[in-house]
Structure formats: C-alpha cells, structure tokens
Design a protein around this motif. Structure first.
Motif, short mmCIF file in Angstrom:
data_model
loop_
_atom_site.label_atom_id
_atom_site.label_comp_id
_atom_site.label_asym_id
_atom_site.label_seq_id
_atom_site.Cartn_x
_atom_site.Cartn_y
_atom_site.Cartn_z
N ASP A 236 -59.12 -77.58 -9.49
CA ASP A 236 -57.87 -76.86 -9.76
C ASP A 236 -56.89 -77.02 -8.62
O ASP A 236 -57.26 -77.00 -7.43
CB ASP A 236 -58.14 -75.38 -10.00
CG ASP A 236 -58.88 -75.14 -11.30
OD1 ASP A 236 -58.25 -75.28 -12.37
OD2 ASP A 236 -60.08 -74.82 -11.25
N ASP B 114 -50.59 -70.28 -20.53
CA ASP B 114 -51.44 -71.46 -20.38
C ASP B 114 -50.94 -72.54 -21.34
O ASP B 114 -50.27 -72.24 -22.33
CB ASP B 114 -52.90 -71.11 -20.70
CG ASP B 114 -53.88 -72.09 -20.05
OD1 ASP B 114 -53.42 -72.96 -19.28
OD2 ASP B 114 -55.09 -71.98 -20.32
N THR C 156 -56.15 -87.09 -11.90
CA THR C 156 -56.56 -86.71 -13.26
C THR C 156 -57.81 -85.82 -13.23
O THR C 156 -58.23 -85.31 -14.28
CB THR C 156 -56.86 -87.95 -14.12
OG1 THR C 156 -57.98 -88.67 -13.57
CG2 THR C 156 -55.65 -88.88 -14.17
N ASP D 116 -52.53 -81.50 -21.55
CA ASP D 116 -52.78 -80.14 -22.06
C ASP D 116 -51.76 -79.14 -21.54
O ASP D 116 -51.73 -78.00 -22.00
CB ASP D 116 -54.19 -79.67 -21.66
CG ASP D 116 -55.28 -80.45 -22.38
OD1 ASP D 116 -54.98 -81.07 -23.40
OD2 ASP D 116 -56.43 -80.44 -21.90
N THR E 83 -46.99 -83.65 -13.88
CA THR E 83 -48.39 -83.33 -14.15
C THR E 83 -48.74 -83.54 -15.62
O THR E 83 -49.90 -83.78 -15.95
CB THR E 83 -48.73 -81.88 -13.74
OG1 THR E 83 -47.81 -80.98 -14.38
CG2 THR E 83 -48.66 -81.71 -12.23
N ASP F 229 -52.20 -84.74 -17.18
CA ASP F 229 -52.98 -83.82 -18.01
C ASP F 229 -52.07 -83.32 -19.12
O ASP F 229 -51.27 -82.40 -18.91
CB ASP F 229 -53.51 -82.65 -17.16
CG ASP F 229 -54.37 -81.69 -17.96
OD1 ASP F 229 -54.56 -81.94 -19.17
OD2 ASP F 229 -54.85 -80.70 -17.39
N ASP G 55 -56.92 -79.63 -13.00
CA ASP G 55 -56.03 -78.83 -13.82
C ASP G 55 -54.97 -78.25 -12.89
O ASP G 55 -55.24 -77.97 -11.71
CB ASP G 55 -56.79 -77.67 -14.50
CG ASP G 55 -57.60 -78.13 -15.71
OD1 ASP G 55 -57.15 -79.04 -16.42
OD2 ASP G 55 -58.69 -77.57 -15.93
N TYR G 56 -53.75 -78.06 -13.42
CA TYR G 56 -52.62 -77.66 -12.58
C TYR G 56 -52.06 -76.31 -13.03
O TYR G 56 -51.92 -76.04 -14.22
CB TYR G 56 -51.52 -78.73 -12.63
CG TYR G 56 -51.99 -80.03 -12.03
CD1 TYR G 56 -51.93 -80.24 -10.66
CD2 TYR G 56 -52.54 -81.03 -12.82
CE1 TYR G 56 -52.40 -81.42 -10.09
CE2 TYR G 56 -53.01 -82.21 -12.27
CZ TYR G 56 -52.94 -82.40 -10.90
OH TYR G 56 -53.41 -83.56 -10.34
N LYS H 105 -62.89 -79.39 -14.52
CA LYS H 105 -62.02 -80.04 -13.55
C LYS H 105 -61.83 -79.18 -12.30
O LYS H 105 -62.04 -77.96 -12.32
CB LYS H 105 -60.65 -80.33 -14.17
CG LYS H 105 -60.65 -81.43 -15.23
CD LYS H 105 -59.22 -81.72 -15.67
CE LYS H 105 -59.15 -82.92 -16.58
NZ LYS H 105 -57.75 -83.26 -16.93
N LYS I 279 -61.01 -73.06 -15.94
CA LYS I 279 -61.14 -73.04 -17.41
C LYS I 279 -61.86 -74.28 -17.93
O LYS I 279 -62.25 -74.32 -19.09
CB LYS I 279 -59.76 -72.93 -18.06
CG LYS I 279 -58.86 -74.14 -17.82
CD LYS I 279 -57.51 -73.99 -18.47
CE LYS I 279 -56.65 -75.23 -18.23
NZ LYS I 279 -55.33 -75.14 -18.84
N SER I 280 -62.02 -75.27 -17.06
CA SER I 280 -62.72 -76.49 -17.46
C SER I 280 -63.59 -76.95 -16.30
O SER I 280 -63.67 -76.28 -15.27
CB SER I 280 -61.71 -77.58 -17.83
OG SER I 280 -61.07 -78.09 -16.66
N ILE J 212 -49.66 -77.14 -18.10
CA ILE J 212 -50.05 -76.41 -16.90
C ILE J 212 -50.25 -74.93 -17.21
O ILE J 212 -49.78 -74.41 -18.22
CB ILE J 212 -48.97 -76.54 -15.80
CG1 ILE J 212 -47.64 -75.89 -16.24
CG2 ILE J 212 -48.78 -78.00 -15.41
CD1 ILE J 212 -46.61 -75.76 -15.12
#
Length: 204
Positions: free
Chosen positions: A113, A73, A12, A57, A51, A55, A15-16, A111, A108-109, A59
């Motif tokens: 990657d 995105d 977690t 949000d 994924t 997440d 980002d993927y 997190k 982008k965050s 991929i």
C-alpha cells in the motif's frame, strides 16, 4: 528521470490511497497565486490519472476536516469530481482519524500500500498521529509493505517542521521501519510524473 521497466513493474505491486486535508486554512492563497485547495485538487488529479495506469481499480480517497471525514474506494479519474462534491475547506485538521480511515482502505488486497497525504498544517492531534504511524510501521514485515508520503501544501513553517520530524525522528522514537517520506508540493510537482515521485518515496 525515465523509469526502468523494473521500476514500473514494481509500481504495479501497490494499491494507492490519497488523504486530502479540507481544513479551513486550505483556502489560503500561497501556491503560485492559487488557493491550497485548488492546488491540491490539481495535483491529486495527476496522481489519480497516473496511478490509474498502474491499477485500473481506482484509488482509495479520504477527504477530511473537523466537520466531516469522507472515505471512498475505487475512485477513478472520472469519479474524482463527484468525490469532492459538497466538501469545502472548513474547521480543523483531524489527521489521526483520517489516517485511521486510510489504513482501513489499505490491506484490502495482497498488494502493498502507498498512501499519499496532502496537508497544509499541524494536525489537531500530533502525538496520536505519530503513535499511529509508529504502531503501523511495527506491524509490517518489510519497509515497503506500506509507504506514507506527506505532501505539504502551502508554506506554513510550523507544518514544515512537524512533517520533517515525521520524516526524520520516528525510528529514534521506536519505529522499526522508516515508512514516511515528506515533500513540499513544489518538490512533488518537480517530478516528471507521479510515478517518479512514488518511486522516490518508496526508495527513500
């Protein structure tokens, strides 16, 4: 292999992003009687569904060939077909440019990657791809800030050799971190879930 709660929690943290080769050779039918293109879309569907549990949000997704490079995105499983609409395997393999697009989606965050690249052949620009990966590795503080997993689709021997060189040789060529792992699509599908494959790549 059953993942521990600690391993699942680690997943977690990422980002993927998926990068999908849509060059003309992806029409080759050498993956269990199917075309490489059909096979990769099936594997990508599993990646996207798995994924999405980690997440919600969605991929990042880059689909590329020598005619067009499309970056998306926030692709959730229900948006996958729309992202592929209009893309058919044609032309060459500009992997360098596609990775540049993927790296724009990364970071982008806060997190880490994880980029999974599905490709079947040697790219148009081998040296540029290697330099981009080495430069990227040398900009990150920790090994797992960014991991790139290449999944070879099909059985092209030249692609196997080139991808192996990405996995084995980049540290000797100046990369401070080993951020690349490589699997064949058969090796990738042998894992019980995408989550297990990702853990193996991060730890590799």
């Amino acid at each position: 292999m059953t993942l521990t709660p600690e391993q699942l929690a680690k997943l977690t943290e990422f980002d993927y992003i998926a990068v999908v080769d849509a060059s003309g050779s992806m029409t080759t039918e050498d993956v269990k009687g199917r075309s490489r293109w059909d096979s990769v879309q099936e594997t990508l569907g599993m990646f996207c569904r798995d994924t999405n549990k980690l997440d919600s949000d969605g991929i990042g997704l880059v689909i590329f060939n020598g005619v067009d490079i499309k970056a998306h995105d926030g692709v959730t499983p229900d948006k996958l077909d729309a992202a592929f609409a209009g893309m058919r395997p044609v032309s060459s393999t500009p992997l360098y440019e596609a990775l540049q697009e993927a790296l724009k989606l990364a970071g982008k965050s806060d997190k880490k990657d994880f980029i999974m690249v599905f490709t079947d052949g040697v790219p148009d620009n081998k040296d540029a791809v290697k330099k981009l990966i080495i430069d990227t590795a040398n900009q990150q503080q920790n090994d797992d800030d960014l991991t790139i997993l290449f999944v070879q689709v099909g059985s092209d021997s030249a692609a196997t050799a080139w991808l192996k060189s990405l996995d084995d040789d980049l540290k000797a060529q100046g990369a401070q971190h080993d951020i690349v792992d490589v699997k064949t699509v058969a090796e990738a599908e042998a894992f019980g879930s995408t989550a297990e494959l990702i853990v193996a790549a991060i730890n590799g």
